[in-house]
Design a protein around this motif. Structure first.
Motif, PDB file in Angstrom:
ATOM      1  N   GLU A 436       0.919  -1.257   0.196  1.00 32.66           N
ATOM      2  CA  GLU A 436      -0.070  -0.028   0.018  1.00 32.66           C
ATOM      3  C   GLU A 436       0.898   1.329   0.046  1.00 32.66           C
ATOM      4  O   GLU A 436       0.352   2.274   0.277  1.00 32.66           O
ATOM      5  CB  GLU A 436      -0.848   0.090   1.166  1.00 32.66           C
ATOM      6  N   ILE A 437       2.307   1.038  -0.108  1.00 37.29           N
ATOM      7  CA  ILE A 437       3.137   2.075   0.010  1.00 37.29           C
ATOM      8  C   ILE A 437       4.005   2.227  -1.392  1.00 37.29           C
ATOM      9  O   ILE A 437       4.946   3.241  -1.302  1.00 37.29           O
ATOM     10  CB  ILE A 437       4.181   2.182   1.099  1.00 37.29           C
ATOM     11  N   GLY A 438       3.668   1.507  -2.462  1.00 33.55           N
ATOM     12  CA  GLY A 438       4.540   1.491  -3.541  1.00 33.55           C
ATOM     13  C   GLY A 438       5.446   0.399  -3.473  1.00 33.55           C
ATOM     14  O   GLY A 438       5.885  -0.238  -2.577  1.00 33.55           O
ATOM     15  N   PRO A 439       5.925   0.223  -4.884  1.00 34.66           N
ATOM     16  CA  PRO A 439       7.001  -0.659  -4.628  1.00 34.66           C
ATOM     17  C   PRO A 439       8.367  -0.416  -4.077  1.00 34.66           C
ATOM     18  O   PRO A 439       8.637   0.571  -3.870  1.00 34.66           O
ATOM     19  CB  PRO A 439       7.296  -0.850  -6.327  1.00 34.66           C
ATOM     20  N   PHE A 440       9.092  -1.544  -3.508  1.00 41.10           N
ATOM     21  CA  PHE A 440      10.136  -1.479  -3.014  1.00 41.10           C
ATOM     22  C   PHE A 440      11.033  -2.875  -3.172  1.00 41.10           C
ATOM     23  O   PHE A 440      10.529  -3.796  -3.218  1.00 41.10           O
ATOM     24  CB  PHE A 440      10.262  -1.050  -1.553  1.00 41.10           C
ATOM     25  N   GLN A 441      12.487  -2.662  -2.909  1.00 42.63           N
ATOM     26  CA  GLN A 441      13.334  -3.926  -2.928  1.00 42.63           C
ATOM     27  C   GLN A 441      13.264  -4.605  -1.737  1.00 42.63           C
ATOM     28  O   GLN A 441      13.300  -4.056  -0.517  1.00 42.63           O
ATOM     29  CB  GLN A 441      14.591  -3.371  -3.490  1.00 42.63           C
ATOM     30  N   THR A 442      13.451  -5.791  -1.594  1.00 43.45           N
ATOM     31  CA  THR A 442      13.380  -6.789  -0.572  1.00 43.45           C
ATOM     32  C   THR A 442      14.886  -7.155  -0.187  1.00 43.45           C
ATOM     33  O   THR A 442      15.023  -8.004   0.764  1.00 43.45           O
ATOM     34  CB  THR A 442      12.465  -7.972  -0.737  1.00 43.45           C
ATOM     35  N   GLU A 443      15.964  -7.149  -1.140  1.00 42.54           N
ATOM     36  CA  GLU A 443      17.167  -7.614  -0.957  1.00 42.54           C
ATOM     37  C   GLU A 443      17.783  -7.313   0.679  1.00 42.54           C
ATOM     38  O   GLU A 443      18.092  -8.180   1.315  1.00 42.54           O
ATOM     39  CB  GLU A 443      18.273  -7.212  -1.821  1.00 42.54           C
ATOM     40  N   SER A 444      17.898  -6.288   0.903  1.00 39.41           N
ATOM     41  CA  SER A 444      18.014  -5.593   2.359  1.00 39.41           C
ATOM     42  C   SER A 444      17.337  -6.140   3.547  1.00 39.41           C
ATOM     43  O   SER A 444      17.932  -6.626   4.333  1.00 39.41           O
ATOM     44  CB  SER A 444      18.008  -4.230   2.408  1.00 39.41           C
ATOM     45  N   LEU A 445      16.298  -6.198   3.191  1.00 37.46           N
ATOM     46  CA  LEU A 445      15.033  -7.008   4.133  1.00 37.46           C
ATOM     47  C   LEU A 445      15.243  -8.484   4.518  1.00 37.46           C
ATOM     48  O   LEU A 445      15.564  -8.995   5.508  1.00 37.46           O
ATOM     49  CB  LEU A 445      13.660  -6.869   3.724  1.00 37.46           C
ATOM     50  N   GLN A 446      15.786  -9.093   3.301  1.00 37.62           N
ATOM     51  CA  GLN A 446      16.066 -10.445   3.367  1.00 37.62           C
ATOM     52  C   GLN A 446      17.332 -10.792   3.980  1.00 37.62           C
ATOM     53  O   GLN A 446      17.440 -11.759   4.874  1.00 37.62           O
ATOM     54  CB  GLN A 446      16.110 -11.046   1.762  1.00 37.62           C
ATOM     55  N   LYS A 447      18.369  -9.868   3.832  1.00 38.95           N
ATOM     56  CA  LYS A 447      19.810 -10.237   4.548  1.00 38.95           C
ATOM     57  C   LYS A 447      19.395  -9.927   6.070  1.00 38.95           C
ATOM     58  O   LYS A 447      20.074 -10.630   6.964  1.00 38.95           O
ATOM     59  CB  LYS A 447      20.608  -9.207   3.890  1.00 38.95           C
ATOM     60  N   LEU A 448      18.657  -8.865   6.433  1.00 39.14           N
ATOM     61  CA  LEU A 448      18.196  -8.611   7.708  1.00 39.14           C
ATOM     62  C   LEU A 448      17.738  -9.877   8.467  1.00 39.14           C
ATOM     63  O   LEU A 448      18.135 -10.037   9.353  1.00 39.14           O
ATOM     64  CB  LEU A 448      17.424  -7.485   7.886  1.00 39.14           C
ATOM     65  N   LEU A 449      16.819 -10.343   7.761  1.00 44.73           N
ATOM     66  CA  LEU A 449      15.951 -11.424   8.241  1.00 44.73           C
ATOM     67  C   LEU A 449      16.870 -12.855   8.478  1.00 44.73           C
ATOM     68  O   LEU A 449      16.715 -13.476   9.536  1.00 44.73           O
ATOM     69  CB  LEU A 449      14.685 -11.562   7.415  1.00 44.73           C
ATOM     70  N   GLN A 450      17.566 -12.964   7.761  1.00 42.96           N
ATOM     71  CA  GLN A 450      18.639 -14.012   7.749  1.00 42.96           C
ATOM     72  C   GLN A 450      19.667 -13.872   8.853  1.00 42.96           C
ATOM     73  O   GLN A 450      19.790 -14.712   9.711  1.00 42.96           O
ATOM     74  CB  GLN A 450      19.360 -14.066   6.549  1.00 42.96           C
ATOM     75  N   ILE A 451      20.099 -12.844   8.943  1.00 45.37           N
ATOM     76  CA  ILE A 451      20.771 -12.544  10.329  1.00 45.37           C
ATOM     77  C   ILE A 451      20.095 -12.489  11.337  1.00 45.37           C
ATOM     78  O   ILE A 451      20.656 -13.031  12.427  1.00 45.37           O
ATOM     79  CB  ILE A 451      21.444 -10.804  10.116  1.00 45.37           C
ATOM     80  N   GLY A 452      18.911 -12.130  11.498  1.00 52.80           N
ATOM     81  CA  GLY A 452      18.151 -12.269  12.984  1.00 52.80           C
ATOM     82  C   GLY A 452      17.951 -13.765  13.082  1.00 52.80           C
ATOM     83  O   GLY A 452      17.829 -14.190  14.264  1.00 52.80           O
ATOM     84  N   ILE A 453      17.576 -14.464  12.092  1.00 52.19           N
ATOM     85  CA  ILE A 453      17.353 -16.055  12.235  1.00 52.19           C
ATOM     86  C   ILE A 453      18.634 -16.644  12.672  1.00 52.19           C
ATOM     87  O   ILE A 453      18.636 -17.419  13.828  1.00 52.19           O
ATOM     88  CB  ILE A 453      16.701 -16.547  10.959  1.00 52.19           C
ATOM     89  N   LYS A 454      19.727 -16.167  11.737  1.00 53.54           N
ATOM     90  CA  LYS A 454      20.767 -17.127  12.141  1.00 53.54           C
ATOM     91  C   LYS A 454      21.721 -16.455  13.536  1.00 53.54           C
ATOM     92  O   LYS A 454      22.370 -17.472  14.271  1.00 53.54           O
ATOM     93  CB  LYS A 454      21.880 -16.907  11.148  1.00 53.54           C
TER      94      LYS A 454
END
Length: 497
Positions: A436-454
């Motif tokens: 609802e806020i327009g398009p955006f990239q997920t690469e940085s979010l994906q890396k952050l999520l991987q770091i949080g999980i690991k």
């Protein structure tokens, strides 16, 4: 003793399905151990046994003596180790030789108008016993336990009478011996029937803490018959067990017990259901074979179907979801759950909604699935996360939805009778499902999520696994020298229906 021999088998009742989710095999080694435990249990119970009264009459040449032997209790017993074997396609054969029993009780006699009484000590010598317990099914999925063969023998008896006119009575004991011997022998096999009947009470003790006794429609009925004195009584034990407030498991048998000369195998339905939503999973169990371990007492095989049915039960009940707020984030974390922190990952978000707290709702988008591979267990999860902004008036503004697919692999083993292991993240992908806020990239979010999980989630999980999770226990049963093996048994372990 017989209930103890059968207890590992009869914990697992019947209902029909195509393929089992759980298999269990009791080996000859396990049967012999059960026999040893049963003998010990019988010794403990001898003091509580009620021996039926014996009454009769005998002609002693000068008239007829009526006699009664009452209030009999076992004062001493020499119980040899029984011999137990599997009878292929039949059940279990139990035999025993050289059993000696000493009994104390009261005697009363009536000879013409003369009545007398006192106490007696009776020794029953070299008792032999052979019985065959048949294991099967009644055709509706209930386990049947039948005493189909029973024979007994007694080497001899010796009796001493005390009190009253026993000094007069004692010389005539030899007239009574054969009569009493036959009466005792006639009661041995009916006594075996009684112990088969007692199986129900033993099972209730073992399952009473977990059985959901309110689910009367799911009942395991033990039908008891005997070659000595057939009866139509049956006993029912629940087959649905409450795991927790949200989950129950059904453990009926899908086939009659498979009895071989070396072991007996039982095949269980093994399906989990939601406690409030009894919905069958949209997949069926595939075939699998239990790897026999003759050096072990008990082998249990758990299929992917059983584990995935638990996953489906949680998913279909809507329990695989969580609300994440900022106060759940570790205080030491520099990343906070607000639009300012998310601005480094989604630049337009703080511009549209500056310094606004956020709320995340994470939920399973599909049923998580477990698959087995040699020595490895893989978990595939599909999680969607809906992000909201929290207005000052506590209403929510939808921001976006992220869809994540992650694969984790685990290695499990048993140490000190605890389940231990480790888990690693194999793969993670993150895409924008809606915005609802327009398009955006997920690469940085994906890396952050991987770091949080690991860095956070997996270390917590692996610490728990390193400490070990105690194996589930059954009443009076301890697991010793347990081992765990993960196998890939077929290419299509789950069949969609």
């Amino acid at each position: 003793m017989l209930p103890s021999l059968l207890v590992l088998l009869t914990l697992m009742p019947h209902a029909f399905a195509i393929n089992p989710g759980i298999k269990a095999s009791l080996s000859d080694k396990g049967l012999k151990y059960g026999s040893h435990v049963g003998a010990s249990w019988l010794l403990e119970k001898t003091g509580q046994m009620v021996i039926p009264d014996v009454a009769g009459e005998i002609d002693i040449g000068i008239g007829t003596v009526h006699y009664w032997l009452t209030s009999m209790k076992i004062s001493q017993i020499n119980l040899p180790e029984p011999t137990v074997t599997f009878m292929e396609k039949v059940g279990i054969k139990v035999s025993m030789e050289n059993l000696n029993v000493a009994v104390h009780g009261n005697w009363n006699t009536k000879f013409s108008f003369i009545k007398d009484g006192g106490t007696f000590d009776l020794a029953v010598i070299n008792v032999g016993l052979s019985t065959v317990i048949q294991l099967g099914s009644d055709g509706k999925g209930h386990l049947s336990v039948a005493n189909v063969q029973c024979s007994s023998s007694i080497g001899g008896i010796d009796a001493s009478f005390h009190g009253g006119g026993s000094f007069i009575f004692q010389p005539f004991v030899h007239f009574f011996k054969s009569k009493i011997l036959n009466q005792i022998q006639e009661k041995i096999c009916p006594g075996i029937e009684k112990y088969v009947n007692d199986l129900e009470s033993q099972l209730e003790k073992m399952q009473g803490t977990t059985a959901n006794k309110t689910q009367k429609k799911s009942a395991f009925c033990v039908f008891v018959t005997s070659c000595v004195r057939p009866c139509n009584v049956y006993h029912c034990v629940p087959v649905s067990f409450q795991v927790n407030r949200n989950l129950s498991i059904e453990l009926p048998l899908v086939l009659p017990p498979i009895i071989q000369s070396s072991d007996v195998e039982v095949d269980l339905k093994g399906v989990f259901y939601g406690a409030r939503n009894h919905t069958d999973p949209p997949f069926a169990a595939g075939p699998f074979q239990l790897v026999q371990q003759s050096d072990l007492m008990l082998t249990v095989g758990l299929s992917e179907f059983t584990i995935n049915s638990a996953s489906f039960a949680y998913y279909s009940a809507g329990l695989l979801q969580i609300l994440i707020t900022d106060d759940m984030i570790p205080k030491a974390s520099p990343f906070r759950l607000n639009t300012t922190s998310f601005g480094t990952l989604i630049p337009q978000l703080p511009k549209m909604y500056p310094n606004m707290l956020m709320l995340l709702r994470a939920y399973a988008a599909q049923t998580p699935t477990v698959s087995f591979h040699p020595d490895t267990t893989t978990l595939n999860v599909f999680v969607s996360t809906k992000a909201y902004g929290i207005k000052p008036n506590a209403t929510y503004i939808p921001f976006f939805r992220l869809d994540m697919n992650a694969t984790l692999s685990s290695k499990f083993f048993i140490s000190d009778e605890k389940l231990s292991g480790s888990t690693a993240l194999d793969n993670l992908t993150l895409t924008v499902g809606a915005t609802e806020i327009g398009p955006f990239q997920t690469e940085s979010l994906q890396k952050l999520l991987q770091i949080g999980i690991k860095s956070y989630l997996l270390p917590l999980l692996n610490k728990k696994l390193k400490d070990g999770i105690p194996l589930p226990t059954v009443h009076n049963v301890q697991w010793v020298n347990s081992m765990l093996k993960v196998n890939k048994v077929n290419k299509n372990p789950l069949q969609q229906i």
